[in-house]
Scaffold this active site. Structure first.
Site, PDB file in Angstrom:
ATOM      1  N   GLU A 118      -9.257   7.516   3.642  1.00  0.00           N
ATOM      2  CA  GLU A 118      -9.150   7.832   5.077  1.00  0.00           C
ATOM      3  C   GLU A 118      -9.659   9.245   5.371  1.00  0.00           C
ATOM      4  O   GLU A 118      -9.231  10.228   4.736  1.00  0.00           O
ATOM      5  CB  GLU A 118      -7.690   7.695   5.547  1.00  0.00           C
TER       6      GLU A 118
ATOM      7  N   LYS B 242       0.849  -1.201   0.000  1.00  0.00           N
ATOM      8  CA  LYS B 242       0.000   0.000   0.000  1.00  0.00           C
ATOM      9  C   LYS B 242       0.883   1.249   0.000  1.00  0.00           C
ATOM     10  O   LYS B 242       1.874   1.310   0.737  1.00  0.00           O
ATOM     11  CB  LYS B 242      -0.924   0.007   1.219  1.00  0.00           C
TER      12      LYS B 242
HETATM   13  O1  KIV Z   1      -1.063   2.332   8.821  1.00  0.00           O
HETATM   14  C1  KIV Z   1      -2.258   2.047   8.893  1.00  0.00           C
HETATM   15  O2  KIV Z   1      -2.726   1.379   9.834  1.00  0.00           O
HETATM   16  C2  KIV Z   1      -3.152   2.540   7.853  1.00  0.00           C
HETATM   17  C3  KIV Z   1      -4.613   2.471   8.122  1.00  0.00           C
HETATM   18  C4  KIV Z   1      -4.962   3.503   9.092  1.00  0.00           C
HETATM   19  C5  KIV Z   1      -5.398   2.547   6.863  1.00  0.00           C
HETATM   20  O3  KIV Z   1      -2.694   3.004   6.846  1.00  0.00           O
END
Ligand code: KIV
Length: 280
Positions: free
Chosen positions: A181, A112
């Site tokens: 988010e 991600k």
């Molecule tokens: O780092 C994380 O936990 C995240 C979530 C808040 C989506 O990116």
């Protein structure tokens, strides 16, 4: 069985919500897998909730790798997404090398990345190289300072339009999933209906295709702050402190370890060891 990217696409098509939760180590990954959650995120939030940093900015590649490996061992049947830490995808070369490590060495199924249209070239390169990519727009904690702090994004017309454009750009670049988010529900809903790929909301309302929250937040294990969008399902921190206090008191008072937790010797061996001297 571990779900696949086509399974998540199908879930969006048939309107089945996708559940995602963070996990950072072997036991938390086991809990999440046993609970049947669809997807695990090894979030760089681990910097704050596990490592005690002030923000996610300090998190390193080695830390993400270390925690991803533990999560993979704890949840072999669950799809795992790992966050690429701050600056680990600042150039195409860095992105390929670091995303490759998270997948090959760490065992992640996908990575991600935070950012909108500006990270399109990186998303294209990674997906062309065969590394599945999850986008993350709205409040992006790695660059929260540039956003003026930890604030809801997309509240005015221009920023809402920009988020819609960012979502489209990331889908076209090859992202298979998009985290939204801290975005108003209506904006997140419009992004979700306009995209073929599923959206996963955190503070983005019910109209997303799925939801993600932080493990420590839902279980009441993190006490520094609690964002408005967090629903706490348990209060384990006080249970932990209470159990540890009891242990501490029992050690001090000599109540622990009682016979039940103690190994003994047969009378014959005691006799041979100590003879007539009494063992005390
Ligand atoms: O780092 C994380 O936990 C995240 C979530 C808040 C989506 O990116």
């Amino acid at each position: 069985m571990r779900k696949t990217i086509p399974d998540f696409e199908k879930m969006k098509q048939v309107g089945e919500k996708i559940s995602m939760l963070t996990a950072y180590d072997y036991p938390s990954a086991q809990f999440v897998e046993e609970a049947g959650v669809d997807m695990i995120l090894v979030g760089d939030s681990l910097g704050m909730v596990v490592l005690g940093y002030d923000s996610t900015v300090q998190v390193t590649m080695e830390e993400m790798l270390h925690h991803t490996k533990a999560v993979r061992r704890g949840a072999p049947q669950t799809f795992v997404v790992t966050d690429m830490p701050f600056l680990s995808y600042a150039t195409v070369d860095l992105a390929i090398m670091n995303a490759g490590r998270l997948v090959k060495e760490g065992g992640a199924d996908a990575v991600k990345l935070e950012g909108g249209a500006e990270i399109v070239p990186i998303v294209q390169i990674l997906t062309r190289a065969g590394i599945p990519v999850v986008g993350h727009i709205g409040l992006t904690p790695q660059t929260a300072n540039q956003l003026g702090g930890f604030k809801v994004q997309g509240r005015d017309l221009d920023s809402a339009k920009q988020l819609l454009k960012d979502g489209q750009a990331l889908e076209q670049a090859g992202a298979f999933l998009l985290v939204l988010e801290a975005i108003p529900r209506q904006v997140a809903g419009q992004i979700s209906t306009g995209l073929k790929i599923p959206t996963i909301g955190i503070g983005a309302g019910l109209d997303c295709d799925g939801q993600v929250l932080v493990f420590h937040d839902i279980l009441g294990l993190f006490k520094r702050f609690k964002p408005k969008f967090v629903k706490q399902y348990a209060e384990l921190r006080s249970d932990c402190v209470q159990a540890i206090q009891e242990y501490h008191k029992e050690v001090k008072s000599g109540l622990f370890p009682s016979e039940e937790y103690t190994f003994g010797l047969s009378d014959e061996v005691i006799q041979k060891l100590y003879g007539d001297k009494q063992y005390s």
